[in-house]
Write a protein that holds these residues in place. Structure first.
Motif, PDB file in Angstrom:
ATOM      1  N   LEU A 107       0.818  -1.213   0.000  1.00 42.45           N
ATOM      2  CA  LEU A 107       0.000   0.000   0.000  1.00 42.45           C
ATOM      3  C   LEU A 107       0.853   1.265   0.000  1.00 42.45           C
ATOM      4  N   GLY A 108       2.050   1.177   0.580  1.00 42.58           N
ATOM      5  CA  GLY A 108       2.920   2.355   0.634  1.00 42.58           C
ATOM      6  C   GLY A 108       2.293   3.488   1.416  1.00 42.58           C
ATOM      7  N   SER A 109       2.350   4.694   0.879  1.00 39.71           N
ATOM      8  CA  SER A 109       1.866   5.885   1.588  1.00 39.71           C
ATOM      9  C   SER A 109       0.353   5.897   1.751  1.00 39.71           C
ATOM     10  N   ARG A 110      -0.336   4.995   1.062  1.00 38.93           N
ATOM     11  CA  ARG A 110      -1.801   4.945   1.205  1.00 38.93           C
ATOM     12  C   ARG A 110      -2.233   4.266   2.504  1.00 38.93           C
ATOM     13  N   CYS A 111      -1.311   3.623   3.214  1.00 32.30           N
ATOM     14  CA  CYS A 111      -1.619   3.068   4.544  1.00 32.30           C
ATOM     15  C   CYS A 111      -1.409   4.165   5.577  1.00 32.30           C
ATOM     16  N   VAL A 112      -2.491   4.587   6.249  1.00 33.70           N
ATOM     17  CA  VAL A 112      -2.397   5.739   7.160  1.00 33.70           C
ATOM     18  C   VAL A 112      -2.492   5.357   8.632  1.00 33.70           C
ATOM     19  N   GLY A 113      -2.546   4.061   8.929  1.00 37.05           N
ATOM     20  CA  GLY A 113      -2.601   3.663  10.333  1.00 37.05           C
ATOM     21  C   GLY A 113      -2.918   2.198  10.478  1.00 37.05           C
ATOM     22  N   THR A 114      -2.586   1.654  11.659  1.00 40.29           N
ATOM     23  CA  THR A 114      -2.842   0.243  11.943  1.00 40.29           C
ATOM     24  C   THR A 114      -3.345   0.096  13.370  1.00 40.29           C
ATOM     25  N   PHE A 115      -4.465  -0.604  13.532  1.00 39.26           N
ATOM     26  CA  PHE A 115      -4.997  -0.945  14.853  1.00 39.26           C
ATOM     27  C   PHE A 115      -4.932  -2.459  14.984  1.00 39.26           C
ATOM     28  N   ASP A 116      -4.267  -2.964  16.047  1.00 38.58           N
ATOM     29  CA  ASP A 116      -4.123  -4.423  16.167  1.00 38.58           C
ATOM     30  C   ASP A 116      -4.479  -4.924  17.569  1.00 38.58           C
ATOM     31  N   ALA A 117      -5.426  -4.246  18.232  1.00 41.56           N
ATOM     32  CA  ALA A 117      -5.734  -4.572  19.630  1.00 41.56           C
ATOM     33  C   ALA A 117      -7.219  -4.858  19.842  1.00 41.56           C
ATOM     34  N   MET A 118      -7.832  -5.657  18.934  1.00 40.46           N
ATOM     35  CA  MET A 118      -9.243  -6.010  19.095  1.00 40.46           C
ATOM     36  C   MET A 118      -9.355  -7.377  19.778  1.00 40.46           C
TER      37      MET A 118
END
Length: 384
Positions: free
Chosen positions: A58-69
């Motif tokens: 994705l490169g710069s199109r990835c704006v964040g990651t949440f991995d705590a569900m």
């Protein structure tokens, strides 16, 4: 004469057999999105390189990651993910993980569209007994890459657990259904065996309760019977050889088909209703709830739908056999739990489970009519 209504949901595409990173980029390109927010499995993110591959693609199109569900999609985690997605200016949510993450992203879509910012405010957008609330439609949509096979990525319903009341509540809107679902069996190799196989039984439960419903119709039957056949053959092959990607793909496609009844208006029954309570109150994984409850529910229902149950046995390759017995043996053969005792729930909890399950959407539509919690208790005793 058949009577019903089939609603075709807001999903554009299902992509299968293409590597996840490649397929995600293709979807982001198709949708013209510049800001993709990832909601992913913490295990996949921290212990494998799979999420890094997606981020790199994705490169710069990835704006964040949440991995705590956490499991069962608690309200607090939904709010945390919503705040992170809002701060990132997300234009699309990409989920990579199990059903709790998929449901979490559905709930996040509703929270973003309706400015829900704390756990209590979720009451404003959740379904109540009087019906669905008025809400703004989601504008930040989702694409889903499932790593388990319970099937939630094909529905427009999210189950979110209220930590205070220990009740799994429903959030729903037609547009929370993912724009696309990507089935990549290679990603599921990282899923623990117990989780993959037990969520497979959840998909079996979708097929079986759909086939056995008093509201069943041919459109749903066609999908559920084929899905059940693929799952009945595929799950033992995965158990025998965890590296068999063809078997994993068969299970994924069988799961897709398992959602045919629900997506075309056929309700689930008591196995799903009781399962909601076992998950929310006792933290039983949702795959295990089906392993424990489905055969007993089938036996309790048999007096009113033996003809429909015969379709289940035939689809599982054992025509003429008792469907409850076929399911019991199949689940045991996969090494899954088969009793409430196996998931550490004793008779002292049965009254509470039965009373709470009466308030779920599915118990009132069980094939054999359930008028009281005492009848649900009969099923729980059978499953003890």
């Amino acid at each position: 004469m058949h009577k019903g209504r089939v609603v075709f949901g807001a999903m554009d595409e299902v992509v299968f057999g293409t590597a996840a990173a490649e397929a995600i980029v293709a979807q982001v390109d198709r949708l013209g999105v510049s800001r993709a927010f990832l909601m992913v499995s913490g295990t996949l993110n921290r212990e494998t390189g799979e999420i890094d591959k997606i981020k790199a693609a994705l490169g710069s199109r990835c704006v964040g990651t949440f991995d705590a569900m956490p499991a069962h999609t608690p309200r607090a985690a939904v709010i945390a993910a919503s705040e992170q997605a809002r701060a990132a200016g997300a234009g699309l949510i990409v989920t990579v993980g199990g059903g709790s993450i998929t449901d979490g992203a559905k709930a996040v879509q509703i929270c973003l569209a309706n400015d829900v910012r704390d756990v209590e405010d979720i009451d404003r957008v959740r379904d109540h007994k009087g019906g669905s609330p008025r809400m703004n439609p989601p504008t930040v949509r989702q694409i889903s890459v499932p790593t388990t096979i319970a099937g939630g990525e094909f529905s427009a319903i999210a189950g979110v657990t209220n930590e205070r009341t220990k009740v799994k509540e429903r959030l729903a809107h037609p547009l929370v259904m993912p724009r696309a679902t990507i089935l990549d069996p290679a990603l599921t190799v990282h899923t623990p065996e117990w989780l993959f196989l037990s969520t497979g039984i959840r998909a079996v439960d979708h097929c079986v309760e759909g086939i056995c419903s008093r509201e069943a119709h041919p459109y749903a039957d066609a999908q559920a019977i084929k899905g059940l056949s693929m799952l009945a053959q595929g799950l033992p092959r995965v158990k025998a050889d965890p590296g068999d990607l063809d078997a994993r793909m068969d299970c994924q496609i069988g799961t897709w088909l398992s959602m045919g009844p629900l997506s075309s208006g056929v309700p689930m029954g008591a196995s799903h209703g009781i399962g909601y309570v076992l998950g929310a109150v006792f933290d039983v994984p949702h795959g295990y709830t089906s392993c424990v409850m489905l055969p007993s529910v089938m036996r309790w229902n048999k007096s009113v739908n033996a003809e429909r149950q015969a379709l289940v046995s035939a689809a599982m390759g054992q025509p003429g056999q008792d469907a409850g017995d076929v399911l019991d043996a199949f689940i045991r053969g996969l090494g899954m739990p088969r009793s409430l005792q196996d998931v550490r729930i004793g008779p002292e909890h049965f009254d509470r489970i039965a009373e709470q399950a009466m308030g779920t959407p599915w118990v009132p539509r069980n094939p054999r009519k359930i008028d009281s919690s005492a009848q649900l208790r009969e099923i729980l005793v059978m499953a003890a």
